[in-house]
Each structure stands twice: as C-alpha cells, then as structure tokens.
Scaffold this motif. Sequence first.
Motif, mmCIF file in Angstrom:
data_model
loop_
_atom_site.group_PDB
_atom_site.id
_atom_site.type_symbol
_atom_site.label_atom_id
_atom_site.label_comp_id
_atom_site.label_asym_id
_atom_site.label_seq_id
_atom_site.Cartn_x
_atom_site.Cartn_y
_atom_site.Cartn_z
ATOM 1 N N VAL A 129 -15.519 -7.415 -7.911
ATOM 2 C CA VAL A 129 -14.375 -7.684 -7.306
ATOM 3 C C VAL A 129 -13.102 -7.083 -7.864
ATOM 4 N N PRO A 130 -13.077 -6.686 -9.373
ATOM 5 C CA PRO A 130 -12.121 -5.758 -10.199
ATOM 6 C C PRO A 130 -11.714 -4.552 -9.588
ATOM 7 N N ASP A 131 -12.897 -4.134 -8.740
ATOM 8 C CA ASP A 131 -12.769 -2.837 -8.044
ATOM 9 C C ASP A 131 -11.709 -3.040 -7.075
ATOM 10 N N THR A 132 -11.651 -3.914 -6.149
ATOM 11 C CA THR A 132 -10.558 -4.118 -5.054
ATOM 12 C C THR A 132 -9.280 -4.277 -5.819
ATOM 13 N N TRP A 133 -9.160 -4.969 -6.957
ATOM 14 C CA TRP A 133 -7.873 -4.801 -7.707
ATOM 15 C C TRP A 133 -7.273 -3.319 -8.023
ATOM 16 N N ASN A 134 -8.333 -2.613 -8.459
ATOM 17 C CA ASN A 134 -7.878 -1.369 -8.784
ATOM 18 C C ASN A 134 -7.666 -0.423 -7.328
ATOM 19 N N GLU A 135 -8.386 -0.469 -6.512
ATOM 20 C CA GLU A 135 -7.924 -0.016 -5.162
ATOM 21 C C GLU A 135 -6.289 -0.475 -4.790
ATOM 22 N N MET A 136 -6.292 -1.492 -4.942
ATOM 23 C CA MET A 136 -4.700 -2.084 -4.767
ATOM 24 C C MET A 136 -3.797 -1.586 -5.589
ATOM 25 N N LEU A 137 -4.259 -1.453 -6.933
ATOM 26 C CA LEU A 137 -3.083 -1.022 -7.853
ATOM 27 C C LEU A 137 -2.977 0.556 -7.796
ATOM 28 N N THR A 138 -3.921 1.365 -7.349
ATOM 29 C CA THR A 138 -3.636 2.815 -7.262
ATOM 30 C C THR A 138 -3.287 3.103 -5.795
ATOM 31 N N ALA A 139 -3.429 2.499 -4.739
ATOM 32 C CA ALA A 139 -2.839 2.645 -3.697
ATOM 33 C C ALA A 139 -1.205 2.615 -3.775
ATOM 34 N N LEU A 140 -0.697 1.608 -4.969
ATOM 35 C CA LEU A 140 0.790 1.433 -5.051
ATOM 36 C C LEU A 140 1.284 2.758 -5.859
ATOM 37 N N LEU A 141 0.262 3.167 -6.862
ATOM 38 C CA LEU A 141 1.030 4.390 -7.584
ATOM 39 C C LEU A 141 0.745 5.684 -6.810
ATOM 40 N N PHE A 191 -10.676 3.951 -2.643
ATOM 41 C CA PHE A 191 -10.475 4.888 -3.775
ATOM 42 C C PHE A 191 -10.799 6.125 -3.975
ATOM 43 N N ASP A 192 -10.142 6.992 -4.163
ATOM 44 C CA ASP A 192 -10.529 8.579 -4.361
ATOM 45 C C ASP A 192 -10.083 9.104 -5.829
ATOM 46 N N ALA A 193 -11.307 9.170 -6.432
ATOM 47 C CA ALA A 193 -11.030 9.619 -7.755
ATOM 48 C C ALA A 193 -10.317 10.635 -8.306
ATOM 49 N N LEU A 194 -10.649 11.805 -7.127
ATOM 50 C CA LEU A 194 -9.722 13.368 -7.657
ATOM 51 C C LEU A 194 -8.306 12.970 -7.237
ATOM 52 N N LYS A 195 -8.078 12.233 -6.279
ATOM 53 C CA LYS A 195 -6.703 12.167 -5.705
ATOM 54 C C LYS A 195 -5.931 11.130 -6.796
ATOM 55 N N PHE A 196 -6.417 10.150 -7.416
ATOM 56 C CA PHE A 196 -6.144 9.482 -8.522
ATOM 57 C C PHE A 196 -5.664 10.259 -9.682
ATOM 58 N N LEU A 197 -6.682 11.251 -10.083
ATOM 59 C CA LEU A 197 -6.358 12.041 -11.315
ATOM 60 C C LEU A 197 -5.329 12.835 -10.998
ATOM 61 N N GLY A 198 -5.227 13.417 -9.739
ATOM 62 C CA GLY A 198 -4.115 14.388 -9.523
ATOM 63 C C GLY A 198 -2.952 13.925 -9.737
ATOM 64 N N LYS A 199 -2.881 12.548 -8.972
ATOM 65 C CA LYS A 199 -1.421 11.914 -9.265
ATOM 66 C C LYS A 199 -1.049 11.377 -10.675
ATOM 67 N N ALA A 218 4.069 4.554 -22.486
ATOM 68 C CA ALA A 218 3.301 4.492 -21.344
ATOM 69 C C ALA A 218 4.153 4.766 -20.245
ATOM 70 N N ASP A 219 3.456 5.267 -19.045
ATOM 71 C CA ASP A 219 3.956 5.621 -17.827
ATOM 72 C C ASP A 219 4.035 4.598 -16.926
ATOM 73 N N ILE A 220 2.566 3.810 -17.059
ATOM 74 C CA ILE A 220 2.378 2.807 -16.220
ATOM 75 C C ILE A 220 1.994 1.662 -17.288
ATOM 76 N N LEU A 221 2.640 0.531 -17.027
ATOM 77 C CA LEU A 221 1.931 -0.906 -17.784
ATOM 78 C C LEU A 221 1.589 -1.954 -16.709
ATOM 79 N N THR A 256 0.933 -1.079 0.189
ATOM 80 C CA THR A 256 0.040 0.003 0.010
ATOM 81 C C THR A 256 0.859 1.173 0.015
ATOM 82 N N ARG A 257 2.084 1.261 0.668
ATOM 83 C CA ARG A 257 2.832 2.291 0.508
ATOM 84 C C ARG A 257 4.465 1.615 0.168
#
Length: 379
Positions: free
Chosen positions: A367-379, A111-119, A209-212, A49-50
């Motif tokens: 379920v894939p929403d959780t995968w993406n929460e994990m993924l975006t926490a990494l980013l 998941f925070d959409a605005l935070k994700f978009l900002g990053k 791409a910046d992220i693959l 997560t961090r």
Amino acid sequence: MAHARPKTLLLIFFVAIFLSFCNAKSSQFGIEDESWLDEEENEVDMVQTRRNSPTHCDLTTGRWIYDESYPLYDTDCPYLSTAVTCQRNGRPDSQYQKWRWAPHGCSIPRFDALKFLGKMRRKRMMLIGDSIMRNQWESLVCLVQGVIPTGSKRVTYNGPSMAFHALDFEISIEFSWAPLLVELKKASDNKRILHLDLIEENARYWRGADILVFDSAHWWTHSDKYSSWDYYMEGHSLFKNMNPMVAYQRGLTTWAKWIDLNVDPRQTRVIFRSMSPRHNREKGWKCYNQSRPLANLSHQHVPQQLLVLKGVLRQMRFPVYLQDITTMSALRRDGHPSVYRRAMGQEERQHPIDLSSDCNHWCLPGVPDTWNEMLTALL
C-alpha cells in the motif's frame, strides 16, 4: 457584430473583476497559484496529480484494481526492515502486492524511477514522523534504488535521521524520527514530559530540505500503559491529564508556527500525509488471512485526527498540501503484516493464532507504494 460588442465588453469586465479577486486571495496566502487551496470551500486542497490541472481530481475516491504488472520492485529490496518483509517472513499469498489505486475520473501515473531522479536532482527530500512514515520511506527508497548502480548509493545516519543517497544525482531521501513532532523529554525524576510548545530539538534536522513530508497521528491516542509520556507541559504549566485531541491540536499548532516562521514556500514544499488507518478490531485479527481489498466501507468514518489537522492547516500562512490517504487505505485490510511481521518456524506456521498480529504497519511491496506514486506525481 455591433450588437455583440456591449456583451463582450461586459464579459471582459466581469472576468477582470474575478481575476483581481483571485489574485488578492492568492496574495493573502503568499502564493501565486490559487490551486494550492480550494478557496470556494475554504478547505485545504487534496494533492492533485498535476498542480495546474484545470479540473478537480479527487484522489481520495476510487477503487483498487488488480494489476498483474505490479509490484514495482522485488521483495528482496535490501532496504526493507524485517517487520514489513511479509513474503520473506512466510506469508503464503502475494496478491496484496498487485492492487493499483484508480481514482474516479483521473489516474495516478505509474512510478518512473529515472524520471523521479531527474526531477529530484540536487534536492533533499525528508519524510518525518512515526514508524508508518518509516514504512513509507522504505517503500520510496525501494522504488528508486533499483535503477542506481551499487557503487552510487549509500545510507548514512545522523541522530534520529537516516538518509538514502543517490550519489550520481546528488539526491538524498531522508527519514527523521519524530512521531509527535513536538519534544518528548525526561525530567530529573525520570518522568516523561511531552512539551506541547517545544519543537526545535526535532526541527533542527528538517532545516534546508527542499521537500518535507510529515505525518503525526497514532502516538497521540496511545493511552494508559501504551502512552509515551507521564505529563503534558505547556509553558510552565504541567498537566497530568488532557483530552488527546486538545493536546494534538496544540502540538500541531506548534509545528504550524514553526513552518510559518522558518520555511520559505518559494524554496520548499511541505506535505502532510493523513493518518494511516488501523484494522485492529478483534484484538488485531481483523487483518489476518485477508487476501483482497474491501469493495467499499460500511460507513464513512473521518478520524478525529484528520479533522484537527485540517483545522490547523486552515490557520496557516504557508501553503501546505494535505495528502489524504486514509479512506483509500482503509479498504486495504489485506495489506498488513498480521502474523508475518517476523520469520516463523514450522511449528508457528501451523498455529498462527497463537502469535500477535500487526494490523498497523504495511507489507512491502504494498500500500505505501501507492502513497508514494501519489506523492511523486505531485512533485
């Protein structure tokens, strides 16, 4: 104090040796932060997560908790394909949308959409793989799109790729169809040939791409009439039969070499998502009429594909993150479309047992929403 000084000097000496050792190991992989790899176990580290977390957090072990605040977006998201819109297709229950994954000893940020978009501002993110990766792409787009005005978002298409654009943030979230990663071609006699050592025809879409984010697993085990190829080819050698896991290892090695040679770790992050589990026993009815996650698994089964993938990643110079979602998702046999992969008429709803059941893909939200929460926490 005088007696403590030799001990202090000795401690400083050992700390200096330890740090020197860590720096040497990091340099070996061309990285500055040793948290990318778990050197002690010589294993590819799971996504954290961090990135600089001082303590290890194993996101793969935990439990699903019912959470009324989920799902994170509405079922009427316009970017969902018909096959995963289980509510629209008549699924009578909705509890499968409300489970949150809670790892033991740590948490995944909501998941925070605005935070994700900002990053992600001015970045290009690409998800590459099969229809289950398309499943994940649709999830991510739906997680993000709700905070973007209608006139500031659009989808474009380019060959096997499609891209969601958040125009105000100059962001693109793309999906590229490459279920085997390597190239599948037709010969002059219409025979389908899987080239285990060719990848550039697919990889040209991934450049810049910046992220693959990759996945590739299910198609490698298709057999007989479900197989997508007639022959394997490597160099000038043609093979009618090959152990699927040997072929998978060779195809992944081709992908790994391309990443090592063509991607700069200072500019691009690469993540490989482990295989999504299937609940296909009993001819696809293992997931029908299921409304709750399993509390635990009767036995821990590690798919062969995951073992092969880890072996290939260990040989790479490039620091690839392995996002292991297999075990956590194996608990979610309630999350598949089952018979609700298409809209049904009244008569069909009364006799669902006559319909085919999809226990591979996932309902969205789900379920894939959780995968993406994990993924975006990494980013």
